[in-house]
Design an enzyme around this catalytic site. Structure first.
Site, PDB file in Angstrom:
ATOM      1  N   LYS A   8       0.867  -1.196   0.000  1.00  0.00           N
ATOM      2  CA  LYS A   8       0.000   0.000   0.000  1.00  0.00           C
ATOM      3  C   LYS A   8       0.895   1.234   0.000  1.00  0.00           C
ATOM      4  O   LYS A   8       2.068   1.168   0.379  1.00  0.00           O
ATOM      5  CB  LYS A   8      -0.930   0.048   1.223  1.00  0.00           C
ATOM      6  CG  LYS A   8      -0.233   0.097   2.588  1.00  0.00           C
ATOM      7  CD  LYS A   8       0.208   1.466   3.065  1.00  0.00           C
ATOM      8  CE  LYS A   8       0.937   1.373   4.390  1.00  0.00           C
ATOM      9  NZ  LYS A   8       1.837   2.544   4.634  1.00  0.00           N
ATOM     10  N   ASP A 135      -2.101  -1.145  10.218  1.00  0.00           N
ATOM     11  CA  ASP A 135      -2.468  -1.190   8.799  1.00  0.00           C
ATOM     12  C   ASP A 135      -3.206  -2.466   8.424  1.00  0.00           C
ATOM     13  O   ASP A 135      -3.669  -2.597   7.285  1.00  0.00           O
ATOM     14  CB  ASP A 135      -1.201  -1.084   7.936  1.00  0.00           C
ATOM     15  CG  ASP A 135      -0.578   0.295   8.054  1.00  0.00           C
ATOM     16  OD1 ASP A 135       0.535   0.495   7.528  1.00  0.00           O
ATOM     17  OD2 ASP A 135      -1.201   1.160   8.687  1.00  0.00           O
TER      18      ASP A 135
HETATM   19  C1  LIG Z   1       2.986   4.577   9.664  1.00  0.00           C
HETATM   20  C2  LIG Z   1       1.969   3.622   9.092  1.00  0.00           C
HETATM   21  C3  LIG Z   1       0.950   4.390   8.255  1.00  0.00           C
HETATM   22  O1  LIG Z   1       0.273   3.520   7.389  1.00  0.00           O
HETATM   23  O2  LIG Z   1       2.514   2.612   8.238  1.00  0.00           O
HETATM   24  P1  LIG Z   1       3.974   2.182   7.800  1.00  0.00           P
HETATM   25  O3  LIG Z   1       4.863   3.378   7.687  1.00  0.00           O
HETATM   26  O4  LIG Z   1       4.448   1.232   8.849  1.00  0.00           O
HETATM   27  O5  LIG Z   1       3.772   1.521   6.480  1.00  0.00           O
HETATM   28  C4  LIG Z   1       1.256   2.845  10.198  1.00  0.00           C
HETATM   29  O6  LIG Z   1       0.509   3.749  11.012  1.00  0.00           O
HETATM   30  C5  LIG Z   1       2.214   2.047  11.069  1.00  0.00           C
HETATM   31  O7  LIG Z   1       1.420   1.273  11.920  1.00  0.00           O
HETATM   32  P2  LIG Z   1       2.052  -0.074  12.513  1.00  0.00           P
HETATM   33  O8  LIG Z   1       2.555  -0.941  11.399  1.00  0.00           O
HETATM   34  O9  LIG Z   1       1.102  -0.646  13.484  1.00  0.00           O
HETATM   35  O10 LIG Z   1       3.290   0.542  13.261  1.00  0.00           O
HETATM   36  P3  LIG Z   1       4.388  -0.270  14.046  1.00  0.00           P
HETATM   37  O11 LIG Z   1       5.625  -0.331  13.196  1.00  0.00           O
HETATM   38  O12 LIG Z   1       3.850  -1.538  14.632  1.00  0.00           O
HETATM   39  O13 LIG Z   1       4.545   0.806  15.227  1.00  0.00           O
HETATM   40  C6  LIG Z   1       5.804   1.116  15.745  1.00  0.00           C
HETATM   41  C7  LIG Z   1       5.555   2.252  16.728  1.00  0.00           C
HETATM   42  O14 LIG Z   1       5.109   3.419  15.995  1.00  0.00           O
HETATM   43  C8  LIG Z   1       4.230   4.190  16.819  1.00  0.00           C
HETATM   44  N1  LIG Z   1       2.922   4.356  16.145  1.00  0.00           N
HETATM   45  C9  LIG Z   1       2.508   3.487  15.184  1.00  0.00           C
HETATM   46  C10 LIG Z   1       1.281   3.718  14.572  1.00  0.00           C
HETATM   47  C11 LIG Z   1       0.502   4.822  14.972  1.00  0.00           C
HETATM   48  N2  LIG Z   1      -0.697   5.079  14.393  1.00  0.00           N
HETATM   49  N3  LIG Z   1       0.945   5.654  15.955  1.00  0.00           N
HETATM   50  C12 LIG Z   1       2.151   5.451  16.545  1.00  0.00           C
HETATM   51  O15 LIG Z   1       2.557   6.232  17.430  1.00  0.00           O
HETATM   52  C13 LIG Z   1       4.077   3.415  18.125  1.00  0.00           C
HETATM   53  O16 LIG Z   1       5.031   3.925  19.046  1.00  0.00           O
HETATM   54  C14 LIG Z   1       4.452   2.003  17.725  1.00  0.00           C
HETATM   55  O17 LIG Z   1       4.929   1.237  18.824  1.00  0.00           O
END
Ligand SMILES: C[C@@](CO)(OP(=O)(O)O)[C@H](O)COP(=O)(O)OP(=O)(O)OC[C@H]1O[C@@H](n2ccc(N)nc2=O)[C@H](O)[C@@H]1O
Ligand SMILES: Nc1ncnc2c1ncn2[C@@H]1O[C@H](COP(=O)(O)OP(=O)(O)O)[C@@H](O)[C@H]1O
Length: 254
Positions: A8, A135
């Protein structure tokens, strides 16, 4: 049956508030049809849950294993994975802002639901998925484009033409947690409810014609402050996906 686990991109990503240690966001997620992993359940007698694929993490950290732990309570699932292994061909780069791990977890949950005839609906599966990653719900519903909010658990289908997305992923592994931390400390801002509603009504192409890489994604500046070399790749017409490091542009009607 081989299933595709698509990547995505976030057309835009704006922070809408805080929820404990997490950030609430409003974002347009778009499926990338030309970049996907493949997942297959292959018959094989094993003593314990087995995933075969080119990952940088241990089984315990694998989002597919985490998804298995959440769904194995349903009848027949444990037995099924005593007679099948999970084989993945990884093509989506990791730490790339492309949701590779989340996509794998969602496709795995959808496949288990079908293969084991669990009869769960998308909302049931999304509830399970959101425990694995923010996600995952987007990939459970499997829309081409969606307006995502909350911490990724609110997913609303958005109707628009399928987009031809071109991706470039520099060899920079972005740490999502670090980037959110720097955002919160030094770049914090919140989009208003009215502005987020306006964005959710616009097509992805229209949004990108009015935004630049910085205004489209609140995480770009904090990411650049940690990984300054990102700036070398921020060419005109390119945007930043999620917490990076991938850049993307839309090629339709160039
Ligand atoms: C940033 C986004 C946007 O699509 O995607 P990616 O960059 O990973 O693709 C997502 O919110 C990634 O969500 P997710 O995949 O759950 O993140 P993770 O790597 O597990 O999160 C690592 C850390 O980032 C912070 N985190 C994550 C998601 C969120 N909405 N708020 C946060 O503050 C938290 O401290 C979490 O412990
Ligand atoms: N099935 C998986 N595919 C890819 N990465 C995974 C998977 N399971 C766990 N991970 C771990 O998740 C992190 C990268 O997640 P990924 O979703 O690929 O990145 P991003 O969301 O930034 O695109 C890495 O620490 C990686 O080892």
């Amino acid at each position: 049956m081989i299933e595709k686990s698509y990547a995505k991109v976030n057309i835009f990503l704006k922070i809408a508030g805080l929820r404990g240690n997490y950030h609430e966001l409003v974002s347009r997620f778009v499926k990338v049809y030309n970049l996907y992993d493949t997942i297959i359940f292959e018959k094989s007698k094993v003593d314990s849950f087995t995933v075969i694929g080119n990952f940088s993490c241990t089984l315990e950290k694998n989002t597919i294993y985490k998804a298995y732990l959440e769904i194995k309570r349903f009848s027949g699932v444990e037995e099924f994975f005593k007679n099948h292994i999970v084989k993945i061909e990884k093509n989506i780069p990791e730490f790339a802002g492309l949701g590779g791990g989340s996509s794998n977890a969602a496709v795995f949950l959808n496949m288990v639901n079908n293969y084991c005839n669990l009869g769960l609906n998308k909302d049931n599966l999304s509830k399970i998925g959101e425990k694995i990653g923010a996600d995952v719900p987007f990939f459970i519903y499997d829309y081409d484009s969606a307006n995502v909010s909350g911490i990724g658990e609110i997913v609303e289908k958005f109707d628009e033409d399928i987009l031809d997305i071109e991706i470039f992923t520099p060899k920079i592994e972005c740490n999502t947690g670090e980037i959110f931390k720097i955002f919160r400390e030094s770049f914090y801002k919140e989009i208003s409810y009215e502005d987020s509603k306006k964005l959710f009504l616009q097509s992805s192409k229209d949004i990108l014609s009015n935004f630049d890489i910085k205004s489209a994604n609140d995480l770009y500046e904090p990411a650049k402050s940690i990984y300054p070399s990102l700036e070398n790749f921020a060419n005109k017409g390119w945007f930043f996906s999620g917490s990076g490091s991938s850049f993307f542009r839309i090629n339709n009607g160039k």
